[in-house]
Design an enzyme around this catalytic site. Structure first.
Site, PDB file in Angstrom:
ATOM      1  N   GLY A  49     -24.992 -12.296  23.978  1.00  0.00           N
ATOM      2  CA  GLY A  49     -25.641 -11.845  22.950  1.00  0.00           C
ATOM      3  C   GLY A  49     -25.898 -10.097  23.061  1.00  0.00           C
ATOM      4  O   GLY A  49     -26.001  -9.502  22.200  1.00  0.00           O
ATOM      5  N   ASP A 108     -37.477 -14.506  23.668  1.00  0.00           N
ATOM      6  CA  ASP A 108     -38.110 -15.518  22.764  1.00  0.00           C
ATOM      7  C   ASP A 108     -39.036 -16.528  23.732  1.00  0.00           C
ATOM      8  O   ASP A 108     -40.368 -16.194  23.747  1.00  0.00           O
ATOM      9  CB  ASP A 108     -36.978 -16.333  22.521  1.00  0.00           C
ATOM     10  CG  ASP A 108     -37.236 -17.534  21.532  1.00  0.00           C
ATOM     11  OD1 ASP A 108     -38.363 -17.643  20.950  1.00  0.00           O
ATOM     12  OD2 ASP A 108     -36.435 -18.746  21.533  1.00  0.00           O
TER      13      ASP A 108
HETATM   14  P1  5GP Z   1     -35.390 -16.806  25.893  1.00  0.00           P
HETATM   15  O1  5GP Z   1     -34.738 -17.300  27.087  1.00  0.00           O
HETATM   16  O2  5GP Z   1     -36.471 -15.734  26.098  1.00  0.00           O
HETATM   17  O3  5GP Z   1     -35.921 -17.865  25.283  1.00  0.00           O
HETATM   18  O4  5GP Z   1     -34.174 -16.600  24.808  1.00  0.00           O
HETATM   19  C1  5GP Z   1     -33.585 -15.541  25.079  1.00  0.00           C
HETATM   20  C2  5GP Z   1     -32.269 -16.119  24.498  1.00  0.00           C
HETATM   21  O5  5GP Z   1     -32.156 -16.944  23.897  1.00  0.00           O
HETATM   22  C3  5GP Z   1     -31.346 -14.833  23.873  1.00  0.00           C
HETATM   23  O6  5GP Z   1     -30.733 -13.966  24.991  1.00  0.00           O
HETATM   24  C4  5GP Z   1     -30.611 -15.518  22.930  1.00  0.00           C
HETATM   25  O7  5GP Z   1     -29.248 -15.708  23.393  1.00  0.00           O
HETATM   26  C5  5GP Z   1     -31.206 -16.586  22.645  1.00  0.00           C
HETATM   27  N1  5GP Z   1     -32.156 -16.562  21.512  1.00  0.00           N
HETATM   28  C6  5GP Z   1     -33.502 -16.571  21.402  1.00  0.00           C
HETATM   29  N2  5GP Z   1     -33.942 -16.193  19.984  1.00  0.00           N
HETATM   30  C7  5GP Z   1     -32.595 -16.316  19.325  1.00  0.00           C
HETATM   31  C8  5GP Z   1     -32.503 -16.196  17.851  1.00  0.00           C
HETATM   32  O8  5GP Z   1     -33.432 -16.154  17.057  1.00  0.00           O
HETATM   33  N3  5GP Z   1     -31.306 -15.985  17.391  1.00  0.00           N
HETATM   34  C9  5GP Z   1     -30.424 -16.244  18.271  1.00  0.00           C
HETATM   35  N4  5GP Z   1     -29.036 -16.204  17.751  1.00  0.00           N
HETATM   36  N5  5GP Z   1     -30.417 -16.336  19.634  1.00  0.00           N
HETATM   37  C10 5GP Z   1     -31.578 -16.359  20.081  1.00  0.00           C
HETATM   38 MG    MG Z   2     -28.868 -14.546  25.396  1.00  0.00          MG
END
Ligand code: 5GP
Ligand code: MG
Length: 187
Positions: A49, A108
């Site tokens: 991403g 997230d």
């Molecule tokens: P975390 O590990 O903080 O839950 O989320 C981070 C990763 O989850 C990001 O690098 C991304 O790859 C994915 N992610 C989290 N939220 C979103 C979103 O709203 N859209 C997309 N496409 N990917 C997300």
């Molecule tokens: Mg990611």
């Protein structure tokens, strides 16, 4: 692809302006006197991403940086919620004694940062900082410490500027939400 967009949350112009500001701040923080030991800096985009964000950001950081790569999957396939972060690949080079700056697209649940920071510390990084383009408005994201945040956004699923749905939409220049029809069709 344009017909799949529900709402533009952040336009490419807004992104470009904010990326410039972040690059200036990061450059100042990695230059003496803020960086007195003159140490090496390795910037690590978390793939997939962060690849577009990192590409735009580093071209505005006029410092002798190195690049390492980490691949982490949290939203495999057509997931709309995190499935837990999993390390899929690592191509970091030697980061011993380096000041590492992690670059991610979005914060997230915080699972990705919590997975990756200890790995860099175990590999001997002198310091580990992190920069995310987007931070969702949810407690888990706010409670995860990061050093640089581009934009605060609502707790919605977004795509574009590197972020995907089922590996589509990464090439959209804006950060957008998708309509229900597109989410069903691309699932
Ligand atoms: P975390 O590990 O903080 O839950 O989320 C981070 C990763 O989850 C990001 O690098 C991304 O790859 C994915 N992610 C989290 N939220 C979103 C979103 O709203 N859209 C997309 N496409 N990917 C997300
Ligand atoms: Mg990611």
């Amino acid at each position: 692809m344009q017909g799949d967009i529900e709402r533009v949350l952040i336009s490419q112009d807004q992104i470009a302006t904010r990326v410039r500001e972040l690059a200036q701040q990061i450059t100042a923080d990695h230059t003496p006197p803020k960086m007195p030991d003159g140490g090496e800096v390795t910037i690590v985009p978390i793939l997939t991403g962060a690849f577009i964000f990192c590409g735009d950001l580093i071209r505005q950081i006029p410092l002798p940086i190195q690049i390492g790569l980490l691949t982490v999957s949290s939203y495999p396939g057509n997931s709309l919620r995190t499935q837990g972060s999993q390390l899929l690949g690592k191509q970091l080079g030697d980061v011993r004694g380096h000041h590492v700056l992690l670059i991610d697209d979005i914060l997230d649940s915080g699972g990705t940062i919590k997975l990756v920071v200890p790995i860099l510390k175990e590999l001997g990084a002198a310091s580990v900082r992190s920069c995310v383009l987007l931070r969702k408005d949810r407690p888990a994201a706010k409670e995860t410490p990061v050093d640089y945040v581009g934009f605060e956004i609502p707790d919605e699923f977004v795509v574009g500027y590197g972020l995907d749905y089922n590996n589509y939409y990464r090439n959209l220049p804006d950060i957008v939400t998708l309509n229900a029809e597109a989410i069903e069709r691309k699932a």
